[in-house]
Every structure is written in structure tokens, then in C-alpha cells.
Design a protein around this motif. Sequence first.
Motif, short mmCIF file in Angstrom:
data_model
loop_
_atom_site.label_atom_id
_atom_site.label_comp_id
_atom_site.label_asym_id
_atom_site.label_seq_id
_atom_site.Cartn_x
_atom_site.Cartn_y
_atom_site.Cartn_z
N UNK A 1 38.55 28.92 59.05
CA UNK A 1 39.50 29.66 59.86
C UNK A 1 40.04 30.86 59.09
N UNK A 2 40.81 31.67 59.78
CA UNK A 2 41.30 32.92 59.19
C UNK A 2 42.15 32.69 57.94
N UNK A 3 43.07 31.74 57.97
CA UNK A 3 43.95 31.52 56.81
C UNK A 3 43.18 31.15 55.56
N UNK A 4 42.27 30.21 55.69
CA UNK A 4 41.49 29.80 54.53
C UNK A 4 40.56 30.92 54.08
N UNK A 5 39.97 31.62 55.03
CA UNK A 5 39.10 32.74 54.68
C UNK A 5 39.88 33.83 53.94
N UNK A 6 41.10 34.10 54.39
CA UNK A 6 41.90 35.14 53.74
C UNK A 6 42.28 34.75 52.31
N UNK A 7 42.44 33.46 52.05
CA UNK A 7 42.69 33.01 50.67
C UNK A 7 41.49 33.38 49.80
N UNK A 8 40.28 33.17 50.33
CA UNK A 8 39.08 33.53 49.57
C UNK A 8 38.92 35.04 49.46
N UNK A 9 39.30 35.77 50.48
CA UNK A 9 39.25 37.23 50.41
C UNK A 9 40.06 37.71 49.22
N UNK A 10 41.25 37.15 49.05
CA UNK A 10 42.09 37.54 47.90
C UNK A 10 41.33 37.33 46.59
N UNK A 11 40.74 36.15 46.44
CA UNK A 11 40.04 35.83 45.19
C UNK A 11 38.81 36.72 45.01
N UNK A 12 38.10 36.98 46.08
CA UNK A 12 36.90 37.84 46.00
C UNK A 12 37.28 39.25 45.59
N UNK A 13 38.34 39.76 46.17
CA UNK A 13 38.74 41.15 45.94
C UNK A 13 39.61 41.35 44.70
N UNK A 14 40.46 40.37 44.37
CA UNK A 14 41.45 40.57 43.32
C UNK A 14 41.35 39.60 42.15
N UNK A 15 40.46 38.62 42.26
CA UNK A 15 40.33 37.65 41.18
C UNK A 15 41.26 36.47 41.36
N UNK A 16 41.28 35.55 40.39
CA UNK A 16 42.01 34.30 40.54
C UNK A 16 43.51 34.36 40.20
N UNK A 17 44.01 35.51 39.80
CA UNK A 17 45.42 35.61 39.47
C UNK A 17 46.23 35.90 40.72
#
Length: 96
Positions: free
Chosen positions: A51-67
Motif C-alpha cells: 500500500x501507499x504508506x508502506x511504499x512511501x517508507x521504502x521510497x524514503x530509504x531508496x532516495x535518502x538512505x536509512x537515516x
Amino acid sequence: MSFQAYLDAIEDKTGKTPRALVDEAKQRNFDAADVKAGVIVDWLKSEYGLGRGHAMALVHVIKKGPTISTKHVGSTGVHRDATDTLWLDGKASRPT
């Protein structure tokens, strides 16, 4: 739900660690600056049923890293995280 809990739920749903999904996204060049979040969300929805919420969590990590922001680190709210660095290598291998 904490940010880390989102990643743990993604692992449960997909059977892949967050790092494996980030690596897959990088192979598709989804980490490029010009790739919009919607492209990644659509991929995660169609490929993994996220879903969108979980996908957006991964978007953050993909684009900005794990911090992540320290806003909720050490707080007592439902969104609290233990640290400002997300664990990407799977729940079973996370240090306690």
C-alpha cells in the motif's frame, strides 16, 4: 507505528529484506534524482502488493538512505524509533 515497524511489515509481506528491495530499486535506477515517488510506489504496489504508506517508507530509504529524523527517537509515542538509523538487513538479524 514506528518507521522500523513499517520496514518489518514490508519484509513480512514481501519475504524480502528492506535492503534487498532497495538494491532492486537501485538496479531499476529508481534512486536517480529525477525519479518521482509515484513511480516507485506504483512498482511496489504492482510487484509486491504494498500500500501507499508502506511504499512511501521504502521510497524514503531508496532516495535518502536509512537515516531518519530524530524527532521520535527516544519518545514515548506510537511512532517512536529506538535509533535514527533503520535496520535494513532483516528482522532476524537485527541486533537487540
